[in-house]
Motif scaffolding. Structure first.
Motif, PDB file in Angstrom:
ATOM      1  N   ARG A 201      46.574  41.241  34.708  1.00 35.74           N
ATOM      2  CA  ARG A 201      45.950  41.843  35.876  1.00 35.74           C
ATOM      3  C   ARG A 201      44.715  41.044  36.305  1.00 35.74           C
ATOM      4  NH1 ARG A 201      41.198  43.420  34.949  1.00 35.74           N
ATOM      5  NH2 ARG A 201      41.131  44.217  37.074  1.00 35.74           N
ATOM      6  N   GLY A 202      44.151  41.448  37.441  1.00 34.31           N
ATOM      7  CA  GLY A 202      42.962  40.782  37.957  1.00 34.31           C
ATOM      8  C   GLY A 202      43.317  39.488  38.660  1.00 34.31           C
ATOM      9  N   ASN A 203      42.528  38.447  38.426  1.00 35.01           N
ATOM     10  CA  ASN A 203      42.810  37.124  38.975  1.00 35.01           C
ATOM     11  C   ASN A 203      43.735  36.391  38.010  1.00 35.01           C
ATOM     12  OD1 ASN A 203      41.104  37.401  41.263  1.00 35.01           O
ATOM     13  ND2 ASN A 203      39.344  37.101  39.918  1.00 35.01           N
ATOM     14  N   VAL A 204      44.994  36.338  38.349  1.00 36.86           N
ATOM     15  CA  VAL A 204      46.024  35.847  37.432  1.00 36.86           C
ATOM     16  C   VAL A 204      46.382  34.401  37.779  1.00 36.86           C
ATOM     17  CG1 VAL A 204      48.337  36.237  36.509  1.00 36.86           C
ATOM     18  CG2 VAL A 204      46.924  38.193  37.218  1.00 36.86           C
ATOM     19  N   ALA A 205      46.427  33.564  36.770  1.00 37.56           N
ATOM     20  CA  ALA A 205      46.753  32.152  36.974  1.00 37.56           C
ATOM     21  C   ALA A 205      48.137  31.990  37.598  1.00 37.56           C
ATOM     22  CB  ALA A 205      46.695  31.408  35.636  1.00 37.56           C
TER      23      ALA A 205
END
Length: 348
Positions: A201-205
């Motif tokens: 989750r969040g800023n995912v590569a």
């Protein structure tokens, strides 16, 4: 009570030690790591939440539920766009699962979100009886899979795949990155049965996009080929082995990477066929306990298919893991790029 029994009683409850740096200060971390493996990479914000919003534009059967973890499962994106199709169930995972089952019986396609530990441990019986046995199209999407938090055993879902892959009717997914989370979310919405999907989750590569990757439910796919080592990996460990393969290439070791996002049903045919090619060292890599996950599943496939090759596992130990900073823990437990590279060199 004699001295021996008193000694045993005291030693049974030895407290955990807090990791410290060389200067004696405590090593701390934020448990809610938003950008796992994202340093120096392109990232996508909340790919699951945005994919669900996009689906809901054309499908009024899509609904979202969470157990008091709206922001931490990226479902806040969906809740903001479709507040009348979102249900906040509070800290009651069993109730959430039961409600999702009821919604599915009324023709909806519910996406129920929580942490992986809470779905696999607290709500297991409800998933089994209310959803899996009835083969209902509930999608259980769970953040903090494996060792993606520094909070320790209460939040580290190191055994969730072992638990969930034993459940009949349940499809089990461990996607790698933002590209795959987006594509897998759309695919499972169309799948007629229940699904358990791990979530970054969040800023995912975004890693697989540069390879032109297209997710296919139930299929393993070769990301890169190589003659010396065959990595069979899932989840964010596919990012790790791709990086390790580049390092090993500089040392003259040619590595293939077979990505296996669907743990159940496992693509046994592709795994056996690739492992049988050219006598390569086969190395499974997973963000999960060495017990009951991808590695043991692959080993069983190879034995049943009569494919006898050198075989090694990269996985978390069968233990309750420490709390601390994730980079330190990943090195400690052998799933960092440095650790993967060192292990392969030692095995060759």
């Amino acid at each position: 009570m004699n001295d021996v029994s008193l000694s045993r009683r005291k030693s049974k409850y030895t407290p955990r030690t807090v990791p410290v740096s060389e200067d004696g200060s405590k090593l701390t971390t934020s448990a809610m790591i938003a950008s796992l493996d994202a340093e120096g990479r392109e990232t996508v914000a909340a790919p699951f939440g945005h994919a669900l919003v996009d689906l809901a534009k054309t499908r009024d059967d899509i609904v979202g539920l969470t157990a008091d973890l709206l922001k931490y499962t990226d479902l806040h994106v969906f809740a903001k766009a479709y507040p009348d199709r979102f249900y906040q169930m509070g800290m009651a995972e069993q109730v959430m699962i039961s409600a999702a089952a009821g919604l599915a019986r009324e023709g909806f396609t519910p996406f129920a979100t929580t942490y992986a530990v809470f779905a696999s441990r607290r709500a297991y019986d409800f998933i089994c009886m209310a959803i899996a046995e009835e083969n209902l199209p509930v999608k259980i999407v769970c953040a903090l899979p494996g060792l993606t938090t520094g909070y320790g055993p209460s939040h580290q879902a190191t055994d969730d795949i072992a638990i969930m892959r034993a459940m009949p009717n349940l499809t089990v997914l461990d996607p790698c990155d933002a590209t795959e989370i987006d594509q897998a979310t759309r695919a499972i919405a169309d799948h007629p049965g229940p699904v358990y999907m791990r979530l970054l989750r969040g800023n995912v590569a975004d890693v697989l996009g540069e390879y032109g990757y297209k997710f296919k439910l139930g299929k393993a796919q070769m990301i890169r080929d190589g003659r010396d080592v065959l990595f069979v990996s899932s989840g964010f460990m596919t990012m790790r082995v791709l990086d390790a393969a580049k390092r090993l290439q500089a040392d003259g070791v040619d590595c293939a990477v077979l990505h296996v996002p669907t743990i159940k049903p496992l693509d046994m045919e592709t795994i056996a066929a690739e492992a049988a090619k050219g006598g390569r060292l086969v190395v499974t890599a997973e963000n999960h306990s060495i017990t009951g996950g991808l590695g043991e599943a692959v080993a069983a496939v190879l034995m049943r298919a009569g494919v006898h090759v050198p075989f090694r596992q990269i996985a978390l130990p069968d233990a309750f893991l420490d709390a601390g900073a994730l980079p330190t823990l990943h090195d400690q437990y052998g799933i960092s790029v440095d650790a993967v590279t060192a292990s392969v060199k030692a095995w060759l």
